[in-house]
Write a protein that holds these residues in place. Structure first.
Motif, PDB file in Angstrom:
ATOM      1  N   ARG A   1       4.705   2.342  -7.992  1.00  0.00           N
ATOM      2  CA  ARG A   1       4.554   3.508  -7.114  1.00  0.00           C
ATOM      3  C   ARG A   1       4.785   4.805  -7.889  1.00  0.00           C
ATOM      4  O   ARG A   1       4.052   5.794  -7.710  1.00  0.00           O
ATOM      5  CB  ARG A   1       5.533   3.419  -5.942  1.00  0.00           C
ATOM      6  CG  ARG A   1       5.170   2.370  -4.904  1.00  0.00           C
ATOM      7  CD  ARG A   1       6.115   2.428  -3.720  1.00  0.00           C
ATOM      8  NE  ARG A   1       5.811   1.409  -2.729  1.00  0.00           N
ATOM      9  CZ  ARG A   1       4.882   1.521  -1.807  1.00  0.00           C
ATOM     10  NH1 ARG A   1       4.142   2.619  -1.741  1.00  0.00           N
ATOM     11  NH2 ARG A   1       4.665   0.543  -0.935  1.00  0.00           N
ATOM     12  N   GLN A   2       5.790   4.816  -8.750  1.00  0.00           N
ATOM     13  CA  GLN A   2       6.098   6.017  -9.529  1.00  0.00           C
ATOM     14  C   GLN A   2       4.933   6.397 -10.438  1.00  0.00           C
ATOM     15  O   GLN A   2       4.578   7.582 -10.541  1.00  0.00           O
ATOM     16  CB  GLN A   2       7.358   5.785 -10.362  1.00  0.00           C
ATOM     17  CG  GLN A   2       8.644   5.734  -9.557  1.00  0.00           C
ATOM     18  CD  GLN A   2       9.852   5.361 -10.403  1.00  0.00           C
ATOM     19  OE1 GLN A   2       9.713   4.849 -11.528  1.00  0.00           O
ATOM     20  NE2 GLN A   2      11.040   5.604  -9.876  1.00  0.00           N
TER      21      GLN A   2
ATOM     22  N   LEU B   1       1.702   5.536 -10.151  1.00  0.00           N
ATOM     23  CA  LEU B   1       0.535   5.957  -9.368  1.00  0.00           C
ATOM     24  C   LEU B   1       0.712   7.374  -8.838  1.00  0.00           C
ATOM     25  O   LEU B   1      -0.228   8.178  -8.853  1.00  0.00           O
ATOM     26  CB  LEU B   1       0.300   4.982  -8.207  1.00  0.00           C
ATOM     27  CG  LEU B   1      -0.257   3.607  -8.598  1.00  0.00           C
ATOM     28  CD1 LEU B   1      -0.215   2.657  -7.409  1.00  0.00           C
ATOM     29  CD2 LEU B   1      -1.694   3.744  -9.118  1.00  0.00           C
ATOM     30  N   LEU B   2       1.929   7.702  -8.391  1.00  0.00           N
ATOM     31  CA  LEU B   2       2.215   9.057  -7.912  1.00  0.00           C
ATOM     32  C   LEU B   2       2.113  10.064  -9.046  1.00  0.00           C
ATOM     33  O   LEU B   2       1.525  11.144  -8.888  1.00  0.00           O
ATOM     34  CB  LEU B   2       3.611   9.105  -7.282  1.00  0.00           C
ATOM     35  CG  LEU B   2       4.078  10.489  -6.801  1.00  0.00           C
ATOM     36  CD1 LEU B   2       3.136  11.032  -5.728  1.00  0.00           C
ATOM     37  CD2 LEU B   2       5.507  10.416  -6.269  1.00  0.00           C
ATOM     38  N   ALA B   3       2.667   9.702 -10.204  1.00  0.00           N
ATOM     39  CA  ALA B   3       2.610  10.594 -11.362  1.00  0.00           C
ATOM     40  C   ALA B   3       1.163  10.857 -11.773  1.00  0.00           C
ATOM     41  O   ALA B   3       0.789  11.998 -12.083  1.00  0.00           O
ATOM     42  CB  ALA B   3       3.378   9.981 -12.534  1.00  0.00           C
ATOM     43  N   HIS B   4       0.350   9.825 -11.744  1.00  0.00           N
ATOM     44  CA  HIS B   4      -1.064   9.972 -12.115  1.00  0.00           C
ATOM     45  C   HIS B   4      -1.779  10.924 -11.159  1.00  0.00           C
ATOM     46  O   HIS B   4      -2.563  11.782 -11.593  1.00  0.00           O
ATOM     47  CB  HIS B   4      -1.738   8.606 -12.116  1.00  0.00           C
ATOM     48  CG  HIS B   4      -3.149   8.627 -12.601  1.00  0.00           C
ATOM     49  ND1 HIS B   4      -4.242   8.486 -11.776  1.00  0.00           N
ATOM     50  CD2 HIS B   4      -3.651   8.806 -13.854  1.00  0.00           C
ATOM     51  CE1 HIS B   4      -5.346   8.549 -12.480  1.00  0.00           C
ATOM     52  NE2 HIS B   4      -5.033   8.744 -13.748  1.00  0.00           N
ATOM     53  N   GLN B   5      -1.508  10.785  -9.870  1.00  0.00           N
ATOM     54  CA  GLN B   5      -2.125  11.661  -8.880  1.00  0.00           C
ATOM     55  C   GLN B   5      -1.684  13.103  -9.075  1.00  0.00           C
ATOM     56  O   GLN B   5      -2.489  14.043  -9.008  1.00  0.00           O
ATOM     57  CB  GLN B   5      -1.759  11.195  -7.471  1.00  0.00           C
ATOM     58  CG  GLN B   5      -2.434  11.989  -6.362  1.00  0.00           C
ATOM     59  CD  GLN B   5      -3.938  11.936  -6.444  1.00  0.00           C
ATOM     60  OE1 GLN B   5      -4.517  10.846  -6.448  1.00  0.00           O
ATOM     61  NE2 GLN B   5      -4.598  13.088  -6.515  1.00  0.00           N
ATOM     62  N   GLN B   6      -0.405  13.306  -9.347  1.00  0.00           N
ATOM     63  CA  GLN B   6       0.120  14.660  -9.564  1.00  0.00           C
ATOM     64  C   GLN B   6      -0.484  15.299 -10.808  1.00  0.00           C
ATOM     65  O   GLN B   6      -0.804  16.497 -10.808  1.00  0.00           O
ATOM     66  CB  GLN B   6       1.642  14.614  -9.666  1.00  0.00           C
ATOM     67  CG  GLN B   6       2.335  14.263  -8.349  1.00  0.00           C
ATOM     68  CD  GLN B   6       3.822  14.081  -8.512  1.00  0.00           C
ATOM     69  OE1 GLN B   6       4.324  13.792  -9.602  1.00  0.00           O
ATOM     70  NE2 GLN B   6       4.555  14.228  -7.408  1.00  0.00           N
TER      71      GLN B   6
ATOM     72  N   ASP C   1      -3.985  16.363  -9.978  1.00  0.00           N
ATOM     73  CA  ASP C   1      -3.982  17.559  -9.137  1.00  0.00           C
ATOM     74  C   ASP C   1      -3.755  18.823  -9.965  1.00  0.00           C
ATOM     75  O   ASP C   1      -4.305  19.889  -9.670  1.00  0.00           O
ATOM     76  CB  ASP C   1      -2.900  17.450  -8.056  1.00  0.00           C
ATOM     77  CG  ASP C   1      -3.225  16.372  -7.034  1.00  0.00           C
ATOM     78  OD1 ASP C   1      -4.399  15.935  -6.969  1.00  0.00           O
ATOM     79  OD2 ASP C   1      -2.305  15.942  -6.305  1.00  0.00           O
TER      80      ASP C   1
ATOM     81  N   HIS D   1       3.240  12.743 -19.038  1.00  0.00           N
ATOM     82  CA  HIS D   1       4.197  11.854 -18.377  1.00  0.00           C
ATOM     83  C   HIS D   1       4.429  10.668 -19.309  1.00  0.00           C
ATOM     84  O   HIS D   1       3.563   9.810 -19.472  1.00  0.00           O
ATOM     85  CB  HIS D   1       3.653  11.373 -17.021  1.00  0.00           C
ATOM     86  CG  HIS D   1       4.674  10.682 -16.169  1.00  0.00           C
ATOM     87  ND1 HIS D   1       5.067   9.391 -16.385  1.00  0.00           N
ATOM     88  CD2 HIS D   1       5.385  11.126 -15.092  1.00  0.00           C
ATOM     89  CE1 HIS D   1       5.962   9.040 -15.480  1.00  0.00           C
ATOM     90  NE2 HIS D   1       6.176  10.076 -14.676  1.00  0.00           N
TER      91      HIS D   1
ATOM     92  N   GLY E   1      -3.253  -0.002  -9.084  1.00  0.00           N
ATOM     93  CA  GLY E   1      -3.440   0.102  -7.637  1.00  0.00           C
ATOM     94  C   GLY E   1      -3.559  -1.260  -6.982  1.00  0.00           C
ATOM     95  O   GLY E   1      -3.049  -1.476  -5.877  1.00  0.00           O
TER      96      GLY E   1
END
Length: 209
Positions: A122-123, A125-130, A133, A141, A185
């Motif tokens: 989860r961390q 995937l969230l980092a990749h999205q951020q 963006d 990261h 994912g």
């Protein structure tokens, strides 16, 4: 009752039924028919992603096999290598089929390990999205960059560079990164409610009637 219990003892005949945990997944193949190409390839890539996440991934696969009572199928490191080498893109691809029970065992192990790594997955995937963006590269990261670097290294060292499906990835680090993130994912998908069953079913989508 005593007689029925004795049948399940470890000293029973090798011809006894498969590990009971396999019954949690439906059967899609009849007779001795082996798993389709897509399933063999995808299971191995999922395990490759787990190894890129966890430095002890290969050892963890064997440990979980023992923990879940799957040693009758995955006895040791050599057997594990042979099963994973049914992936047709492997450098030393095995022409032997991957049986339904063998595939089930690998899927159950992969899902079990994915659940252990849920927080990290989860961390990342969230980092990749951020990063996307903010239009920043993955090098911003450390942990995400490390995962992608390890995945690329594993893929290049274990897949046959002469295969068309491998050449296209080896020539493009970006494509390999995209593959690694897609697998991340899918690992998260395995951690949810009935994730193991959904992952198993997805391997045969369109492959069986």
């Amino acid at each position: 009752m005593d007689v029925s219990l004795s049948v399940m003892q470890p000293n029973s005949s090798p011809a006894q039924s498969s590990p009971i945990i396999l019954d949690s997944l439906p059967n899609y193949l009849s007779g001795d028919r082996g798993c389709p190409r897509r399933a063999r390839l995808h299971i191995d890539l999922i395990l490759l992603a787990i190894e890129a996440l966890d430095l002890g991934g290969s050892e963890a696969i064997l440990a979980v096999a023992q923990e879940l009572g799957l040693q009758p199928i995955i006895k040791n490191r050599v057997v594990l290598w042979r099963l994973r080498s049914t992936n047709p893109l492997r450098r030393y691809s095995q022409r032997r089929p991957l049986s339904q029970d063998e595939a089930k065992a690998l899927v159950i192990i992969a899902s079990h390990l994915a659940r252990r790594l849920t927080v990290l997955i989860r961390q990342l995937l969230l980092a990749h999205q951020q990063l996307q963006d903010k239009k920043l590269s993955v090098e911003h990261h450390f942990r995400l960059s490390e995962y992608l670097e390890r995945f690329r290294a594993h893929f290049r060292s274990r897949m046959n560079p002469k295969r068309a499906g491998v050449i296209s990835y080896n020539n493009s680090p970006e494509r390999l990164n995209e593959l690694a993130m897609n697998l991340l994912g899918q690992l998260l998908f395995c951690t949810g409610t009935a994730g193991t069953q959904r992952f198993w079913c997805s391997l045969f989508d369109g492959e069986v009637e």
